[in-house]
Scaffold this active site. Sequence first.
Site, short mmCIF file in Angstrom:
data_model
loop_
_atom_site.label_atom_id
_atom_site.label_comp_id
_atom_site.label_asym_id
_atom_site.label_seq_id
_atom_site.Cartn_x
_atom_site.Cartn_y
_atom_site.Cartn_z
N TYR A 1 54.77 38.19 25.23
CA TYR A 1 55.84 37.48 25.93
C TYR A 1 56.98 37.05 25.01
O TYR A 1 58.00 36.55 25.47
CB TYR A 1 55.28 36.27 26.67
CG TYR A 1 54.98 36.56 28.13
CD1 TYR A 1 54.67 37.83 28.55
CD2 TYR A 1 55.01 35.55 29.09
CE1 TYR A 1 54.38 38.11 29.87
CE2 TYR A 1 54.72 35.81 30.41
CZ TYR A 1 54.41 37.09 30.80
OH TYR A 1 54.12 37.36 32.11
N LYS B 1 40.91 39.37 20.45
CA LYS B 1 40.56 40.70 19.95
C LYS B 1 40.65 40.67 18.42
O LYS B 1 41.20 41.55 17.77
CB LYS B 1 41.50 41.76 20.54
CG LYS B 1 41.07 43.20 20.28
CD LYS B 1 39.73 43.57 20.88
CE LYS B 1 39.40 45.03 20.62
NZ LYS B 1 38.00 45.36 21.02
N ASP C 1 37.13 42.49 25.21
CA ASP C 1 36.46 43.49 26.04
C ASP C 1 35.07 43.03 26.45
O ASP C 1 34.62 43.28 27.58
CB ASP C 1 36.41 44.84 25.33
CG ASP C 1 36.00 44.73 23.87
OD1 ASP C 1 36.45 43.80 23.20
OD2 ASP C 1 35.23 45.59 23.40
N ASP D 1 46.48 37.50 30.89
CA ASP D 1 46.99 38.23 32.04
C ASP D 1 45.90 39.11 32.63
O ASP D 1 45.67 39.15 33.84
CB ASP D 1 48.18 39.08 31.61
CG ASP D 1 49.13 39.38 32.75
OD1 ASP D 1 48.94 38.84 33.85
OD2 ASP D 1 50.09 40.15 32.54
#
Length: 383
Positions: A134, A201, A250, A274
Site C-alpha cells: 500500500y 512470510k 501460507d 488482504d
Amino acid sequence: MEKTVFWIEGDGIGPDVWKAGRPVLDAAVDKAYGGARKLVWKELLAGEKAFKEVGEYLPQATVEALTTAELAFKGPLGTPVGGGFRSLNVTLRQVLDLYACIRPIRYFQGIESPVKRPDLVDMIIFRENTEDVYAGIEYATGTPEAKRLIAFLRDELGAKVDETAGIGIKPITPAGSKRLVRKAIQHAVDHKKPSVTLVHKGNIMKYTEGAFRAFGYEVAAQEFAAQCMTEQDAAAGGTKPIVVKDRIADNMFQVALMRPQDYSVIATTNLNGDYISDALAAQVGGLGLAPGVNMSEKLAFFEPTHGTAPGIAGKDKANPGSLILSGAMLLEHLGWHEAAKLIHDSMDKTISEKKVTVDLADQIPGATTIGCAAFGELLAKNL
C-alpha cells in the site's frame, strides 16, 4: 447524547446498501435507547458523485472535514479510469494515516458454509494499512524510473534483477509495525482474547516480513509483559492470559481451515491481511457479511469490505449486511453495545429465516431470494 458521523455514499452499489442499511442502524439505536442517543449523519462527497457535482473525485473540503472528524463511514469507492488517483481508498488511508484496517470475522446462524465447522471461526484481523504494497512504490517495465532503480540495484548493490522487470518496493518500518501490533494486543487485553498471532512470510522476506514478526514480539515483551507470553512460555507452564505466537502466511491459511478455534486476534502486514480476511470471510458467508474499519489514532473510518459491484448497481441485488455490520462495529466503538447486539441478533434471526439476498441464498438450500431493500427492512423488523 448525539454523535456525528460523516458519511460518503460511495460508487456502484453504494447508494443501494446505504438506503437499505442506514435505517437499520438508526432503528437499533432508537430501540436500544428510546431516543436518548442518536447518530447524526453529515454527508461528504467523494467518488463518482463528487466528480459529477464538483468535478473532483476527492474534494479538498472532504479531506479537511475528515482530518478533524472522530467518526466517518463510507460506501465502496471505485478507482478512476484513465488517470487521477491510483485508488481513492488507498489515498484516504494514506492522507488520514488510517494505519489499522480491522476486520472481525464471525459466523451467523443459518449460513451453509463450505467448511465443516464455521461456528468455530471468531477472529479479528488487524492489517497494517500504510506500508507494504500500500506504499504504492511501483514502476512499470521499461519506464525510465524502473531502469534507474534496476541500474542502482545491479551496479551499486550487486542485485540480480532483469533489466526488463517491473519493480516495486515493500517498506516495513519498526514504527509502522509496532503501532499495528500494539493496537492488536490492546484489543486482546481489553476484550479478554486468549491469543494474538503475528502472520508473516519472514522465512523468505527476512528483513521486511521477518522484521514485522520481530517488532511484534518486541512490543509484546516491552509493553505488555504483564499480560503476554510466548507459546514456549505457555508450554513451560506460564499462566499469563494472552499467548503471542506467529505463523507463516501460507501455513496460516491451512490452520485457519483446520483449527480456527486456536486463533482469535491476528496482526499482519498489508498484503497478507488482504488475503486472510477475504479467505476467512468465505468460511462464514462471504464479503457480504464482513464488516471493517480503518483507524488512525483519532479517526475511526468504517466501511463495508466489498467492492462497488457495478454490474448489479441499482438493481436491488446487493447485500447491505457488510455495511450494517460495520455500523454495529461503530456502535461498539462508541460503547453502545446494546444497539450493536440488537443488530447481531437480528442478523442471526433473519438469516435463519432463509429470506436473504442472492449472494447468501446461493449458499443456503431452500432459501428465498429477496432484494437489498427488503433484506434491510427484514433486519429492521427483527431487531
